[in-house]
Enzyme design. Sequence first.
Site, PDB file in Angstrom:
ATOM      1  NE  ARG A 114      -2.175  -1.815   3.319  1.00 20.09           N
ATOM      2  CZ  ARG A 114      -2.641  -2.001   4.560  1.00 20.09           C
ATOM      3  NH1 ARG A 114      -3.827  -1.552   4.894  1.00 20.09           N
ATOM      4  NH2 ARG A 114      -1.900  -2.630   5.457  1.00 20.09           N
ATOM      5  CG  ASP A 168       3.086  -8.915  -3.664  1.00 19.16           C
ATOM      6  OD1 ASP A 168       3.430  -9.645  -2.714  1.00 19.16           O
ATOM      7  OD2 ASP A 168       2.065  -9.120  -4.344  1.00 19.16           O
ATOM      8  CB  SER A 225       2.597 -16.250  15.770  1.00 21.05           C
ATOM      9  OG  SER A 225       1.424 -16.433  16.539  1.00 21.05           O
ATOM     10  CE1 TYR A 245      -0.438 -15.722  11.108  1.00 19.29           C
ATOM     11  CE2 TYR A 245      -0.651 -16.529  13.362  1.00 19.29           C
ATOM     12  CZ  TYR A 245      -0.203 -15.576  12.469  1.00 19.29           C
ATOM     13  OH  TYR A 245       0.486 -14.482  12.935  1.00 19.29           O
ATOM     14  CE  LYS A 271       3.336 -15.363  11.242  1.00 17.24           C
ATOM     15  NZ  LYS A 271       4.264 -14.384  10.652  1.00 17.24           N
ATOM     16  N   PRO A 309       4.721 -12.835  19.121  1.00 16.86           N
ATOM     17  CG  PRO A 309       4.399 -10.952  17.809  1.00 16.86           C
ATOM     18  CD  PRO A 309       4.895 -12.359  17.746  1.00 16.86           C
ATOM     19  CB  THR A 311      -2.315  -5.147  13.948  1.00 14.95           C
ATOM     20  OG1 THR A 311      -2.718  -6.498  13.681  1.00 14.95           O
ATOM     21  CG2 THR A 311      -1.190  -5.135  14.964  1.00 14.95           C
ATOM     22  CD  GLU A 312      -4.692  -1.546   9.007  1.00 20.56           C
ATOM     23  OE1 GLU A 312      -4.636  -2.028   7.861  1.00 20.56           O
ATOM     24  OE2 GLU A 312      -4.370  -0.373   9.255  1.00 20.56           O
ATOM     25  CG  PHE A 313      -3.602 -10.647  12.088  1.00 17.51           C
ATOM     26  CD1 PHE A 313      -2.436 -11.057  11.459  1.00 17.51           C
ATOM     27  CD2 PHE A 313      -4.510 -11.615  12.490  1.00 17.51           C
ATOM     28  CE1 PHE A 313      -2.185 -12.402  11.229  1.00 17.51           C
ATOM     29  CE2 PHE A 313      -4.258 -12.959  12.269  1.00 17.51           C
ATOM     30  CZ  PHE A 313      -3.095 -13.353  11.636  1.00 17.51           C
TER      31      PHE A 313
HETATM   32  P1  NDP Z   1      -1.302  -5.938   9.810  1.00 19.79           P
HETATM   33  O1  NDP Z   1      -2.346  -6.526   8.940  1.00 19.79           O
HETATM   34  O2  NDP Z   1      -1.584  -4.632  10.486  1.00 19.79           O
HETATM   35  O3  NDP Z   1       0.069  -5.792   8.996  1.00 19.79           O
HETATM   36  C1  NDP Z   1       0.473  -6.749   8.058  1.00 19.79           C
HETATM   37  C2  NDP Z   1       1.520  -6.111   7.166  1.00 19.79           C
HETATM   38  O4  NDP Z   1       1.993  -7.107   6.240  1.00 19.79           O
HETATM   39  C3  NDP Z   1       0.952  -4.961   6.347  1.00 19.79           C
HETATM   40  O5  NDP Z   1       1.877  -3.901   6.333  1.00 19.79           O
HETATM   41  C4  NDP Z   1       0.816  -5.539   4.944  1.00 19.79           C
HETATM   42  O6  NDP Z   1       1.055  -4.528   3.967  1.00 19.79           O
HETATM   43  C5  NDP Z   1       1.972  -6.540   4.943  1.00 19.79           C
HETATM   44  N1  NDP Z   1       1.828  -7.543   3.910  1.00 19.79           N
HETATM   45  C6  NDP Z   1       0.939  -8.557   3.820  1.00 19.79           C
HETATM   46  N2  NDP Z   1       1.102  -9.218   2.666  1.00 19.79           N
HETATM   47  C7  NDP Z   1       2.115  -8.616   2.004  1.00 19.79           C
HETATM   48  C8  NDP Z   1       2.733  -8.809   0.746  1.00 19.79           C
HETATM   49  N3  NDP Z   1       2.354  -9.793  -0.097  1.00 19.79           N
HETATM   50  N4  NDP Z   1       3.748  -7.989   0.378  1.00 19.79           N
HETATM   51  C9  NDP Z   1       4.157  -6.996   1.198  1.00 19.79           C
HETATM   52  N5  NDP Z   1       3.598  -6.755   2.412  1.00 19.79           N
HETATM   53  C10 NDP Z   1       2.586  -7.547   2.796  1.00 19.79           C
HETATM   54  O7  NDP Z   1      -0.984  -7.067  10.880  1.00 19.79           O
HETATM   55  P2  NDP Z   1       0.159  -7.211  11.998  1.00 19.79           P
HETATM   56  O8  NDP Z   1       0.916  -5.980  12.188  1.00 19.79           O
HETATM   57  O9  NDP Z   1      -0.503  -7.827  13.154  1.00 19.79           O
HETATM   58  O10 NDP Z   1       1.081  -8.327  11.315  1.00 19.79           O
HETATM   59  C11 NDP Z   1       2.493  -8.223  11.227  1.00 19.79           C
HETATM   60  C12 NDP Z   1       3.103  -9.580  11.505  1.00 19.79           C
HETATM   61  O11 NDP Z   1       2.857  -9.938  12.864  1.00 19.79           O
HETATM   62  C13 NDP Z   1       2.547 -10.710  10.644  1.00 19.79           C
HETATM   63  O12 NDP Z   1       3.608 -11.553  10.233  1.00 19.79           O
HETATM   64  C14 NDP Z   1       1.625 -11.437  11.620  1.00 19.79           C
HETATM   65  O13 NDP Z   1       1.470 -12.787  11.263  1.00 19.79           O
HETATM   66  C15 NDP Z   1       2.395 -11.277  12.909  1.00 19.79           C
HETATM   67  N6  NDP Z   1       1.633 -11.477  14.149  1.00 19.79           N
HETATM   68  C16 NDP Z   1       0.520 -10.711  14.434  1.00 19.79           C
HETATM   69  C17 NDP Z   1      -0.173 -10.926  15.606  1.00 19.79           C
HETATM   70  C18 NDP Z   1      -1.394 -10.137  15.972  1.00 19.79           C
HETATM   71  O14 NDP Z   1      -2.104 -10.504  16.924  1.00 19.79           O
HETATM   72  N7  NDP Z   1      -1.701  -9.043  15.301  1.00 19.79           N
HETATM   73  C19 NDP Z   1       0.248 -11.959  16.583  1.00 19.79           C
HETATM   74  C20 NDP Z   1       1.435 -12.681  16.186  1.00 19.79           C
HETATM   75  C21 NDP Z   1       2.100 -12.437  15.027  1.00 19.79           C
HETATM   76  P3  NDP Z   1       0.270  -4.325   2.581  1.00 19.79           P
HETATM   77  O15 NDP Z   1      -1.086  -4.943   2.727  1.00 19.79           O
HETATM   78  O16 NDP Z   1       0.255  -2.835   2.408  1.00 19.79           O
HETATM   79  O17 NDP Z   1       1.131  -5.004   1.573  1.00 19.79           O
END
Ligand code: NDP
Length: 248
Positions: free
Chosen positions: A39, A58, A133, A145, A149, A175, A180-182
Amino acid sequence: MSLSPNDVALVTGASSGIGEATVVALRDRGIQVHAAARRGDRLRDLAQRTGCIPHRLDVRDRAAVTRLGETVPVDILVNNAGLGRAIGSLSSAGIDDIETTIDTNVTSAIHVIRAVLPGMVERGRGHIVNMSSVLALYPAPAALYGASKAAIHMLSRDLRQELQGTGIRVSEINPGRVSTEFYDVAIDDPDERARTADSGIDEVRPADVADWIVHVVDAPWRVNISQLEIVPTEQSYGGSQFVPFRPR
Ligand code: NDP
């Protein structure tokens, strides 16, 4: 290798959540940060706020990942991009959910490492921080998932062994629930998303994780923090379940 102003960091998944907060935290320490995600608008805004260098990328694009590794001399990789499609149910997962989750969380994460590692080895310095994770470590009804991980867990452990003698450190961050936006990305159905996303607890915040990532990369060079669980006080893991089967 404690943090030095000459360090160059690459954070993937930098457009939201943990990645975005990590960019902010590393920029606060004066590090040059390359921030990568798909994005571009989010990255432009982040660059204006923090002075990071945005890369619309990407991580599933192997050629683009290779080019980035060839052009940026990365000292610190925060290998964070990830998602959790079909997180609650493998039995209802679509083919694309499986491909996207494994490709993003596992294959692409490995390719990002492949792209930056030769430079680190050549320069004799580097730190790979893999975003894993707690679901890599403890069972939960999140098989796809969790499997992705768990691969990152073993990848991190094995890399520690492979990279002995190179001066490169490897850390795995585990974590628990972080706000987050997860779940916006993970779950399409609005009702299911609302049910799953609302944990009702005081969740870990992205900046909390980012602070610890900075701590990990700022540790004295002799210290490798190999694994770090960062979980909400109100969340715990493990235990067994007793669920009787009622034959139809
Ligand atoms: P978000 O959805 O807020 O962030 C995910 C990020 O990954 C975004 O910046 C997105 O960017 C990027 N992303 C996803 N697919 C792609 C791609 N193909 N190319 C480039 N960038 C990509 O979630 P989190 O911050 O929570 O997630 C970050 C990490 O933390 C992940 O690996 C998640 O599995 C891990 N995690 C999260 C937990 C939680 O509870 N939130 C717990 C444990 C681990 P964009 O879409 O702009 O490309």
